[in-house]
Scaffold this motif. Structure first.
Motif, short mmCIF file in Angstrom:
data_model
loop_
_atom_site.label_atom_id
_atom_site.label_comp_id
_atom_site.label_asym_id
_atom_site.label_seq_id
_atom_site.Cartn_x
_atom_site.Cartn_y
_atom_site.Cartn_z
N MET A 11 54.73 -11.45 -67.36
CA MET A 11 55.43 -10.96 -66.15
C MET A 11 56.19 -12.10 -65.50
O MET A 11 55.65 -13.19 -65.31
N LEU A 12 57.43 -11.86 -65.18
CA LEU A 12 58.27 -12.88 -64.55
C LEU A 12 57.82 -13.16 -63.12
O LEU A 12 57.40 -12.25 -62.39
N HIS A 13 57.92 -14.41 -62.71
CA HIS A 13 57.62 -14.78 -61.34
C HIS A 13 58.85 -15.38 -60.63
O HIS A 13 58.96 -15.29 -59.42
N LYS A 14 59.73 -15.98 -61.44
CA LYS A 14 60.91 -16.61 -60.87
C LYS A 14 62.13 -16.32 -61.75
O LYS A 14 61.98 -16.02 -62.93
N PRO A 15 63.32 -16.41 -61.18
CA PRO A 15 64.54 -16.25 -61.99
C PRO A 15 64.62 -17.31 -63.08
O PRO A 15 64.01 -18.38 -62.98
N ILE A 16 65.40 -17.00 -64.11
CA ILE A 16 65.63 -17.92 -65.22
C ILE A 16 67.13 -18.06 -65.43
O ILE A 16 67.80 -17.09 -65.80
N ILE A 17 67.66 -19.24 -65.18
CA ILE A 17 69.09 -19.49 -65.36
C ILE A 17 69.26 -20.44 -66.55
O ILE A 17 68.85 -21.60 -66.49
N LYS A 18 69.89 -19.96 -67.63
CA LYS A 18 70.00 -20.70 -68.87
C LYS A 18 71.39 -21.32 -69.08
O LYS A 18 71.53 -22.31 -69.80
N THR A 19 72.41 -20.70 -68.49
CA THR A 19 73.78 -21.14 -68.75
C THR A 19 74.51 -21.41 -67.44
O THR A 19 73.99 -21.14 -66.35
N GLU A 20 75.71 -21.92 -67.56
CA GLU A 20 76.58 -21.93 -66.39
C GLU A 20 76.85 -20.48 -66.01
O GLU A 20 76.74 -19.57 -66.84
N LEU A 21 77.20 -20.25 -64.76
CA LEU A 21 77.44 -18.88 -64.30
C LEU A 21 78.90 -18.73 -63.84
O LEU A 21 79.38 -19.54 -63.04
N PRO A 22 79.57 -17.68 -64.34
CA PRO A 22 79.12 -16.78 -65.40
C PRO A 22 79.12 -17.48 -66.75
O PRO A 22 79.88 -18.43 -66.98
N GLY A 23 78.27 -16.98 -67.67
CA GLY A 23 78.17 -17.56 -68.99
C GLY A 23 79.33 -17.17 -69.89
O GLY A 23 80.21 -16.38 -69.50
N PRO A 24 79.37 -17.68 -71.11
CA PRO A 24 80.51 -17.45 -72.02
C PRO A 24 80.73 -15.98 -72.36
O PRO A 24 81.87 -15.52 -72.40
N LYS A 25 79.67 -15.23 -72.64
CA LYS A 25 79.83 -13.81 -72.95
C LYS A 25 80.32 -13.06 -71.72
O LYS A 25 81.17 -12.17 -71.82
N ALA A 26 79.77 -13.42 -70.58
CA ALA A 26 80.17 -12.76 -69.34
C ALA A 26 81.65 -12.99 -69.04
O ALA A 26 82.36 -12.08 -68.61
N LYS A 27 82.12 -14.18 -69.29
CA LYS A 27 83.52 -14.50 -69.01
C LYS A 27 84.46 -13.62 -69.82
O LYS A 27 85.50 -13.17 -69.30
N GLN A 28 84.12 -13.35 -71.07
CA GLN A 28 84.97 -12.50 -71.90
C GLN A 28 85.01 -11.08 -71.36
O GLN A 28 86.06 -10.43 -71.32
N ILE A 29 83.86 -10.58 -70.93
CA ILE A 29 83.80 -9.22 -70.37
C ILE A 29 84.60 -9.14 -69.09
O ILE A 29 85.32 -8.16 -68.84
N ILE A 30 84.51 -10.18 -68.28
CA ILE A 30 85.27 -10.21 -67.03
C ILE A 30 86.77 -10.20 -67.31
O ILE A 30 87.55 -9.53 -66.63
N GLU A 31 87.19 -10.94 -68.35
CA GLU A 31 88.61 -10.93 -68.74
C GLU A 31 89.06 -9.54 -69.16
O GLU A 31 90.13 -9.07 -68.76
N ASP A 32 88.25 -8.85 -69.97
CA ASP A 32 88.59 -7.49 -70.40
C ASP A 32 88.63 -6.53 -69.21
O ASP A 32 89.51 -5.66 -69.12
N ASP A 33 87.68 -6.68 -68.32
CA ASP A 33 87.61 -5.85 -67.13
C ASP A 33 88.88 -6.02 -66.30
O ASP A 33 89.49 -5.05 -65.83
N THR A 34 89.29 -7.27 -66.13
CA THR A 34 90.49 -7.57 -65.34
C THR A 34 91.73 -6.92 -65.93
O THR A 34 92.62 -6.46 -65.20
N GLU A 35 91.77 -6.83 -67.27
CA GLU A 35 92.95 -6.27 -67.93
C GLU A 35 92.96 -4.75 -67.94
O GLU A 35 94.01 -4.13 -67.79
#
Length: 445
Positions: free
Chosen positions: A1-25
């Protein structure tokens, strides 16, 4: 069970950035996006995981929608079971047991003592639209009173009521309905002189309605309904003063006006009672519900006194009214709310509010902490001395929280941070959230 957030990458991460680009278009630019860029992949309990595997504690619950948490196993089971037998057959043309089952349950729950009937919709705006049409049909009147800071939807009719942000109105020319917006009683931001507390704020607004509005632009005998939120949502999580709703009820009784309470944001256990109206011992004529009733599925309802909802066959309907999958989710949601989640909202909400009040004592930029249950607003200001709102600092704090794994969201015109977590939130979750919030303020001021 999680107790705290887990941040693994810069925010937004690389996959997220691509989705944001598609969303913008490809996606309409009219959608409001928060200062931080979150790309959601999955949700479980009070946790949200983004497309790059970062895990956040969610204290906005999809804007007060996921009342039982993300993908509550009992809700998922109810939805899955229903999809295996019937997904849609247009409840406005045919009958099935789901609609009377939910309508009967709502009749038991809502603070309307006489028999009720329910209209089913797919959103809060649709529920409010139904209430407006019903009020006009029943009273044979066309005018409405709403309040500054209110949010009742963005459809053309509900936009006539909504008065929270300029951007909602720009470019749409004249209003569809005849509505006058009057100041909501807010002791911190009242336009009236000599307002120092909730009681004087309430009296000033009631006086404005009775002695200015009714005697100049909007005669009482022409008003079909007064539409009010017991706790303003988009307005900044402002609970109505104790006697305000009772005074509105008196005005309505004296003038043949319907009292329409919009509980789209505040209803379904969020305030520590099933409905925010339950805190005020007031009986509406019509109530509008959505958001938290379906645990994430699109459903809205308009519940009214049966003698009011007495319009004829064909007077109002929608193809997706009373969708059986959404109703299955709503019935399970209500069961979970009655079996402990509403009480948890009260207990954990008080614990969260106490923690936020301590931070108010610590930081000069927290001008106010207010709310009921797990519907709490924190007003961010330049200083307690000036109490000047600052959207820039509010956004910095929001983003700093996001970067540390906490999801909160703004509102209230320019400078309120709203807390509306799933009602399954624990005190242990609150301790983690407050620690992050404390650090976020520290690095932002």
């Amino acid at each position: 069970m999680l107790h705290k957030p887990i941040i693994k990458t810069e925010l937004p991460g690389p996959k997220a950035k691509q989705i944001i680009e598609d969303d913008t278009e490809y996606v309409t630019p009219s959608f409001y996006r928060y200062p931080y860029k979150l790309v959601v992949e999955k949700g479980y309990g009070v946790w949200i995981e983004d497309t790059d595997g970062n895990v956040f504690m969610d204290c906005n619950a999809g804007i007060a929608v996921c009342s039982t948490g993300h993908c509550h196993p009992e809700v998922v089971e109810a939805i899955t079971k229903q999809t295996q037998t019937l997904i849609h057959m247009c409840g406005t043309n045919y009958y099935y047991h789901h609609m009377p089952a939910l309508a009967k349950k709502l009749d038991e729950l809502v603070p309307i003592k006489v028999p009720t009937r329910t209209y089913f919709a797919t959103s809060g705006a649709e529920a409010v639209e139904a209430a407006l049409k019903l009020a006009m049909y029943h009273t044979k009147r066309q005018k409405f009173i709403s309040f500054i800071g209110s949010f009742h939807g963005r459809s053309l009719a509900t936009l006539s009521l909504t008065a929270s942000k300029r951007i909602h109105q720009v470019g749409y020319m004249r209003h569809l309905l005849d509505v006058i917006n009057v100041p909501y009683p807010n002791k911190l931001r009242s336009p009236f002189a000599n307002v120092t507390d909730d009681e004087s704020a309430s009296k000033a607004t009631i006086n404005w309605i009775e002695n200015i509005v009714f005697k100049t632009t909007t005669p009482a005998e022409d008003v079909a309904g007064i539409v009010v939120e017991a706790v303003q949502g988009e307005g900044g999580y402002i609970p109505a003063p104790k006697n305000f709703l009772k005074e509105l009820r008196r005005i309505c009784n004296e003038n043949g006006i319907l009292l329409i309470v919009d509980e789209v944001h505040s209803g379904m256990g969020r305030t520590g009672k099933m409905f925010a109206t339950d805190h005020y011992d007031v009986e509406p004529d019509i109530m509008c519900l959505s958001k938290g009733i379906g645990s994430g599925l699109p459903i809205g309802v308009c519940v009214a006194r049966a003698d009011i909802m007495n319009w004829p066959r064909g007077a109002h309907a929608s193809t997706f009214s009373g969708n059986p999958v959404c109703i299955a989710s709503a019935l399970k949601t209500i069961e979970l709310l009655e079996n402990g989640l509403t009480e948890n909202a009260r207990i954990v909400g008080n614990y969260l509010k106490d923690g936020l009040l301590k931070l108010q004592d610590k930081y000069d930029c927290i001008g106010d902490v207010r709310g009921l249950g797990l519907m709490i607003g924190v007003e961010i200001v330049e200083s307690k001395q000036t109490m000047k709102p600052t959207a820039e600092l509010r956004d910095k704090i929001e983003t700093a929280c996001y970067n540390r794994g906490l999801l909160i969201f703004g509102g209230g015109g320019v400078s309120v941070i709203r807390w509306a977590p799933p009602l399954i939130l624990t005190k242990e979750n609150v301790d983690v959230a407050l620690e992050i919030f404390d650090e976020a303020i520290k690095v932002s001021v």
